[in-house]
Design an enzyme around this catalytic site. Structure first.
Site, PDB file in Angstrom:
ATOM      1  N   TRP A 131       2.131  26.306  31.141  1.00 28.56           N
ATOM      2  CA  TRP A 131       1.294  26.342  29.929  1.00 28.56           C
ATOM      3  C   TRP A 131       0.051  27.199  30.101  1.00 28.56           C
ATOM      4  O   TRP A 131      -0.608  27.140  31.132  1.00 28.56           O
ATOM      5  CB  TRP A 131       0.867  24.909  29.615  1.00 28.56           C
ATOM      6  CG  TRP A 131      -0.264  24.793  28.651  1.00 28.56           C
ATOM      7  CD1 TRP A 131      -1.600  24.852  28.934  1.00 28.56           C
ATOM      8  CD2 TRP A 131      -0.175  24.590  27.232  1.00 28.56           C
ATOM      9  NE1 TRP A 131      -2.344  24.706  27.791  1.00 28.56           N
ATOM     10  CE2 TRP A 131      -1.498  24.535  26.736  1.00 28.56           C
ATOM     11  CE3 TRP A 131       0.895  24.445  26.349  1.00 28.56           C
ATOM     12  CZ2 TRP A 131      -1.779  24.341  25.385  1.00 28.56           C
ATOM     13  CZ3 TRP A 131       0.609  24.247  24.995  1.00 28.56           C
ATOM     14  CH2 TRP A 131      -0.708  24.196  24.527  1.00 28.56           C
ATOM     15  N   MET A 132      -0.301  27.933  29.051  1.00 27.12           N
ATOM     16  CA  MET A 132      -1.557  28.697  28.999  1.00 27.12           C
ATOM     17  C   MET A 132      -2.319  28.365  27.725  1.00 27.12           C
ATOM     18  O   MET A 132      -1.728  28.330  26.649  1.00 27.12           O
ATOM     19  CB  MET A 132      -1.232  30.199  29.006  1.00 27.12           C
ATOM     20  CG  MET A 132      -2.345  31.109  28.517  1.00 27.12           C
ATOM     21  SD  MET A 132      -1.744  32.789  28.147  1.00 27.12           S
ATOM     22  CE  MET A 132      -1.808  33.538  29.744  1.00 27.12           C
ATOM     23  N   ASP A 173      -6.846  28.811  26.533  1.00 30.38           N
ATOM     24  CA  ASP A 173      -7.949  29.775  26.412  1.00 30.38           C
ATOM     25  C   ASP A 173      -8.033  30.869  27.480  1.00 30.38           C
ATOM     26  O   ASP A 173      -7.885  30.590  28.672  1.00 30.38           O
ATOM     27  CB  ASP A 173      -9.297  29.056  26.507  1.00 30.38           C
ATOM     28  CG  ASP A 173      -9.387  27.820  25.681  1.00 30.38           C
ATOM     29  OD1 ASP A 173      -8.463  27.538  24.920  1.00 30.38           O
ATOM     30  OD2 ASP A 173     -10.396  27.121  25.820  1.00 30.38           O
ATOM     31  N   GLN A 232      -6.767  29.036  30.988  1.00 25.55           N
ATOM     32  CA  GLN A 232      -6.481  27.606  31.082  1.00 25.55           C
ATOM     33  C   GLN A 232      -4.985  27.464  31.328  1.00 25.55           C
ATOM     34  O   GLN A 232      -4.166  28.014  30.583  1.00 25.55           O
ATOM     35  CB  GLN A 232      -6.893  26.910  29.781  1.00 25.55           C
ATOM     36  CG  GLN A 232      -8.383  26.820  29.587  1.00 25.55           C
ATOM     37  CD  GLN A 232      -9.005  25.795  30.524  1.00 25.55           C
ATOM     38  OE1 GLN A 232      -8.971  24.598  30.267  1.00 25.55           O
ATOM     39  NE2 GLN A 232      -9.573  26.238  31.631  1.00 25.55           N
ATOM     40  N   PHE A 291     -11.950  23.096  33.080  1.00 27.41           N
ATOM     41  CA  PHE A 291     -11.867  23.604  31.716  1.00 27.41           C
ATOM     42  C   PHE A 291     -12.459  25.011  31.625  1.00 27.41           C
ATOM     43  O   PHE A 291     -12.880  25.595  32.620  1.00 27.41           O
ATOM     44  CB  PHE A 291     -12.590  22.639  30.762  1.00 27.41           C
ATOM     45  CG  PHE A 291     -11.730  21.469  30.305  1.00 27.41           C
ATOM     46  CD1 PHE A 291     -10.574  21.110  30.982  1.00 27.41           C
ATOM     47  CD2 PHE A 291     -12.089  20.723  29.181  1.00 27.41           C
ATOM     48  CE1 PHE A 291      -9.788  20.035  30.558  1.00 27.41           C
ATOM     49  CE2 PHE A 291     -11.307  19.649  28.747  1.00 27.41           C
ATOM     50  CZ  PHE A 291     -10.164  19.312  29.432  1.00 27.41           C
ATOM     51  N   SER A 292     -12.550  25.497  30.396  1.00 25.22           N
ATOM     52  CA  SER A 292     -12.882  26.914  30.175  1.00 25.22           C
ATOM     53  C   SER A 292     -14.234  27.329  30.712  1.00 25.22           C
ATOM     54  O   SER A 292     -15.161  26.525  30.830  1.00 25.22           O
ATOM     55  CB  SER A 292     -12.833  27.209  28.676  1.00 25.22           C
ATOM     56  OG  SER A 292     -11.493  27.291  28.299  1.00 25.22           O
TER      57      SER A 292
HETATM   58  C1  FRU Z   1     -10.423  25.058  23.647  1.00 31.12           C
HETATM   59  C2  FRU Z   1     -10.540  23.968  24.700  1.00 31.12           C
HETATM   60  C3  FRU Z   1     -11.855  24.105  25.423  1.00 31.12           C
HETATM   61  C4  FRU Z   1     -11.582  23.426  26.727  1.00 31.12           C
HETATM   62  C5  FRU Z   1     -10.137  23.805  26.976  1.00 31.12           C
HETATM   63  C6  FRU Z   1      -9.323  22.754  27.673  1.00 31.12           C
HETATM   64  O1  FRU Z   1      -9.139  25.456  23.344  1.00 31.12           O
HETATM   65  O2  FRU Z   1     -10.398  22.720  24.079  1.00 31.12           O
HETATM   66  O3  FRU Z   1     -12.951  23.566  24.726  1.00 31.12           O
HETATM   67  O4  FRU Z   1     -12.423  23.880  27.724  1.00 31.12           O
HETATM   68  O5  FRU Z   1      -9.565  24.079  25.711  1.00 31.12           O
HETATM   69  O6  FRU Z   1      -8.090  23.246  28.069  1.00 31.12           O
END
Ligand code: FRU
Length: 498
Positions: A36-37, A39, A55, A98-99
């Protein structure tokens, strides 16, 4: 030292990638190495290459504990996968990396700033994700998490700011060599806001101010901010959750927002002057930009939609792709986008049809394919009587088609993928109000196996969407209710198959 968790992810992705045939992926859009990919993260130019992290959940084609995938490219279109850069392997990011973003430090190392997630047991029995900002430093391949992580947590937040919705730092270096970052946050009103932080060395961070507040105007929580100067103005990009439509401008659910305004760097005050969607299609979220060495501001977004992405076929071992990289510029006070100029080098097999006047349905010789750059200049065919509708159907065979249609009386352009193989009645259409006088419209469609990105009027608006129909559905046809005249220039893109 590489942790066991990261070593396992790297081993797994290397083996799994080999099981995915090249033709099963987009050609020049970056897709998940495996699994899975979502952000784009850490989009940066470092040591002569563009870096794109993302991500990533390597073990499944569904969202899961977030890692950072990694790829590099010299031209933003041919990507080479590198080993996963981050795994959720520390006490403060056990539930996900996370991002975040990346910059190059003065000593040549690359600094990653990301959100560490840790589930915390609440008094009511629920688990809430505490989000903090963390760092990792590396050589462009291997990264060491900073021993003083997290560098920003609840202690750094002013009153009323949620420590559960505090994520997605975007860092940049100022001209004086110090650093700034913007982070998404949820204030007491339950909506979203963007916080501004400052650091002298990139490691020790201080809160400066609330750069922009949603006040429940555009959706709720604001995710994935980016903030930069463009053509004499400042631009704030963010991706709001739970949006409501406002005319044709925004659509329900997870959307994108661009605020253009003035920024007083002395007082760090951002004054909004204009708001608009970043993308007017169905699949586009969480974009991030990089400043290229030649001064172009280039943006890539996640070309999926949270509201529809969980319905994909589980048979595929990868899911998620990025948009085409887009050069940003301002014109008439609006954000414009065009595909990076590097794409022109991929064009081959030019086919030109000029002044084709027709009504009804036509096919044009040599105009078909699923990796295509298609330019269409549309004009009315009859000056006395304006046509009622024009449409381009593509990714088409007897069973399927995806379409783009334009109604000149309403000036509405619509993308529609309800006949693109989906077995679910989810979001399949979006309408956009476009600028057209006398029924004229300029369109450029970029197709890359599983997606289309429509650039309207030289980038005034862009509509992006994915479609996962079989590649045999490669027909393109044109339809007019009334009389139209079109100029069509078509190129194949990517590696041409005989
Ligand atoms: C946005 C988000 C970010 C978070 C990430 C988690 O698409 O919800 O806010 O860091 O994806 O995967």
């Amino acid at each position: 030292m590489t942790s066991q968790t990261l070593r396992e992810a790297r081993k797994y992705e290397e083996a799994s990638e080999k099981l995915i045939a090249k033709e099963e992926r987009p050609d020049f859009h970056l897709s998940a190495r495996t699994g899975w990919m979502n952000d784009p993260n850490g989009f940066s130019y470092h040591n002569g290459k563009y870096h794109m992290f993302y991500q990533y959940h390597p073990y499944d084609s569904k969202w899961g504990p977030m890692h950072w995938g990694h790829a590099v490219s010299e031209d933003l279109l041919h990507w080479e996968y590198l080993p996963a850069a981050l795994a959720p392997d520390e006490a403060y990011d056990r539930d996900g990396c996370f991002s975040g973003s990346a910059v190059t430090l003065p000593d040549g190392r690359q600094l990653l700033m990301y959100t560490g997630v840790l589930k915390e047991h609440q008094a009511n029995g629920a688990f809430c994700e505490v989000q903090t900002q963390c760092l990792a430093v590396g050589d462009g391949v291997d990264y060491e998490k900073y021993e003083k992580n997290p560098v920003l947590d609840a202690k750094d937040l002013p009153e009323g700011c949620s420590r559960f919705d505090f994520r997605d730092p975007k860092v940049w270096q100022k001209e004086d060599g110090t650093y700034c970052c913007v982070v998404g946050n949820r204030p007491a009103d339950g909506s979203g806001q963007i916080l501004l932080f400052h650091s002298v060395d990139g490691f020790a961070w201080n809160f400066r101010k609330i750069l922009a507040a949603n006040n429940n105007r555009f959706g709720k929580m604001w995710e994935c901010p980016d903030f930069f100067e463009l053509d004499g103005k400042w631009v704030l990009l963010t991706s709001p959750q739970d949006m409501l439509p406002s005319g044709f401008e925004y659509h329900n659910g997870n959307g994108t927002l661009c605020l253009i305004g003035e920024f007083d760097e002395e007082t760090e005050t951002f004054t909004e002057q204009h708001d608009q969607s970043i993308d007017y299609g169905i699949d586009f979220y969480a974009p991030q930009t990089v400043l290229a060495p030649d001064g172009r501001r280039i943006m890539i977004g996640w070309m999926q939609n949270w509201d529809t992405c969980n319905l994909h076929s589980p048979e595929k071992s990868w899911f998620g792709q990025m948009s085409i990289p887009r050069e940003l510029f301002l014109k008439n006070g609006r954000l414009y986008q065009r595909p990076v100029k590097e794409l022109d080098k991929m064009r081959c097999n030019q086919v030109v049809h000029e002044n084709v006047s027709f009504s009804g349905t036509i096919h044009l010789d040599g105009v078909k394919g699923r990796r295509v750059d298609l330019e269409v200049m549309l004009r009315p065919g009859d000056v006395e009587e304006l046509y009622r509708k024009f449409a381009i159907r593509f990714a088409q065979n007897d069973q399927y088609h995806t379409s783009l249609s334009f109604r000149p009386y309403e000036s509405v352009l619509k993308v529609d993928r309800k006949c693109s193989g989906s077995r679910r009645a989810i979001i399949h259409q979006r309408r956009s109000l476009v600028n057209s006088s006398n029924g004229e419209l300029k369109l450029r469609l970029i197709l890359d196996r599983f997606s289309v990105e429509v650039f309207v009027n030289d980038g005034e608006q862009v509509l992006s969407m994915t479609m996962y129909t079989s590649q045999e559905a490669d027909g393109i046809s044109f339809f007019a209710d009334g009389s139209v005249s079109i100029d069509v220039v078509k190129y194949d893109l990517g590696t041409v198959e005989k």
